[in-house]
Design a protein around this motif. Structure first.
Motif, PDB file in Angstrom:
ATOM      1  N   ILE A  14       6.213   0.967   4.276  1.00 18.12           N
ATOM      2  CA  ILE A  14       6.503   0.550   2.786  1.00 18.12           C
ATOM      3  C   ILE A  14       7.919   0.683   2.675  1.00 18.12           C
ATOM      4  O   ILE A  14       8.511   0.049   1.778  1.00 18.12           O
ATOM      5  CB  ILE A  14       5.885   1.598   1.927  1.00 18.12           C
ATOM      6  CG1 ILE A  14       5.939   0.917   0.306  1.00 18.12           C
ATOM      7  CG2 ILE A  14       6.271   2.989   1.848  1.00 18.12           C
ATOM      8  CD1 ILE A  14       5.311  -0.536  -0.036  1.00 18.12           C
ATOM      9  N   ASN A  39       1.707   1.720  -3.395  1.00 16.63           N
ATOM     10  CA  ASN A  39       1.320   1.987  -1.902  1.00 16.63           C
ATOM     11  C   ASN A  39       1.009   3.485  -1.718  1.00 16.63           C
ATOM     12  O   ASN A  39      -0.241   3.446  -0.933  1.00 16.63           O
ATOM     13  CB  ASN A  39       2.787   1.580  -1.051  1.00 16.63           C
ATOM     14  CG  ASN A  39       2.270   1.983   0.471  1.00 16.63           C
ATOM     15  OD1 ASN A  39       2.660   3.038   0.774  1.00 16.63           O
ATOM     16  ND2 ASN A  39       1.658   0.765   0.953  1.00 16.63           N
ATOM     17  N   ALA A  87       2.132  -4.419  -0.315  1.00 15.17           N
ATOM     18  CA  ALA A  87       2.248  -3.044  -0.702  1.00 15.17           C
ATOM     19  C   ALA A  87       0.810  -2.542  -0.688  1.00 15.17           C
ATOM     20  O   ALA A  87       0.565  -1.459  -0.222  1.00 15.17           O
ATOM     21  CB  ALA A  87       2.960  -2.827  -1.730  1.00 15.17           C
TER      22      ALA A  87
END
Length: 222
Positions: A14, A39, A87
């Protein structure tokens, strides 16, 4: 031990997606925070449910519910929606951690590589999508294309959709998809084309006298 490994993989992924790819290209800090938050949240819930028998179904349901809530809360551009789903997908894959061990890592790497390539500046760099407000009411397609060609010199217009024609205020709102003209440093090229001259404005017949003119007339009459 695997959960700690995939937590590290998720954080690295991420960070690459939000800070390494999205932020340098689009410069929206608020969405970087949103990508990190969604995320990590999805990863935590997916990791907690991965051992239960309803883990996969619950994970997919969570994916759908969060998508609906997020997309209804504010208006996003299409590329921002793509990063948002990536994400979500990274958090869900890392949280579920399917066997074998290399599979989730390979899937996350594939997502990052696709976003790196698809959102790169080399992919269709001259294609544009723009909403333009014209200073006249244009009705016919041929007239609209001709006027847009003069407004966008050197551009190749692929599609134009009229959103509004205002006959009272004499304007047209149109969405245009076009290829921008290639940059040119020489004189006479597309980059040096002259802008469209504004429409002439007629003065009203009965123009009122200004204070200065009125004073001059008064002095002459004396």
């Amino acid at each position: 031990m695997n959960i700690l490994l995939f937590a590290a993989v998720d954080l690295v992924a991420i960070a690459v997606l939000a800070i390494g790819l999205y932020l340098p290209r689009h410069r929206r800090r608020d969405l970087v925070v949103s990508y990190f938050g969604i995320n990590i949240g999805v990863f935590a819930v997916a990791a907690a449910l991965s051992g239960s028998s309803v883990g996969i179904g619950m994970g997919l349901g969570l994916f759908g519910v969060l998508s609906i809530i997020r997309l209804r809360s504010t208006e996003l551009e299409q590329h921002e929606i793509a990063y948002y789903f990536c994400a979500l997908a990274i958090g869900l894959i890392a949280g579920m951690a399917p066997d074998p061990l290399w599979l989730p890592i390979a899937l996350i790497t594939l997502i990052l590589l696709v976003m790196f390539a698809a959102d790169g500046s080399k992919v269709l760099p001259r294609y544009r999508h723009q909403e333009i407000v014209l200073d006249r009411a244009v009705g016919g397609d041929e007239e609209l294309h001709a006027y847009l060609s003069s407004v966008l010199p050197g551009a190749r217009i692929h599609q134009c959709t009229v959103q509004q024609v205002d006959l009272v205020n004499d304007k047209t709102i149109v969405k245009v998809r076009f290829s921008a003209a290639a940059p040119s440093s020489g004189l006479g090229g597309p980059a040096s084309a002259r802008p469209v001259p504004p429409l002439p404005r007629t003065k009203p017949a009965g123009t009122a006298l200004t204070a200065e003119n009125h004073e001059v007339i008064s002095q002459e009459s004396r």
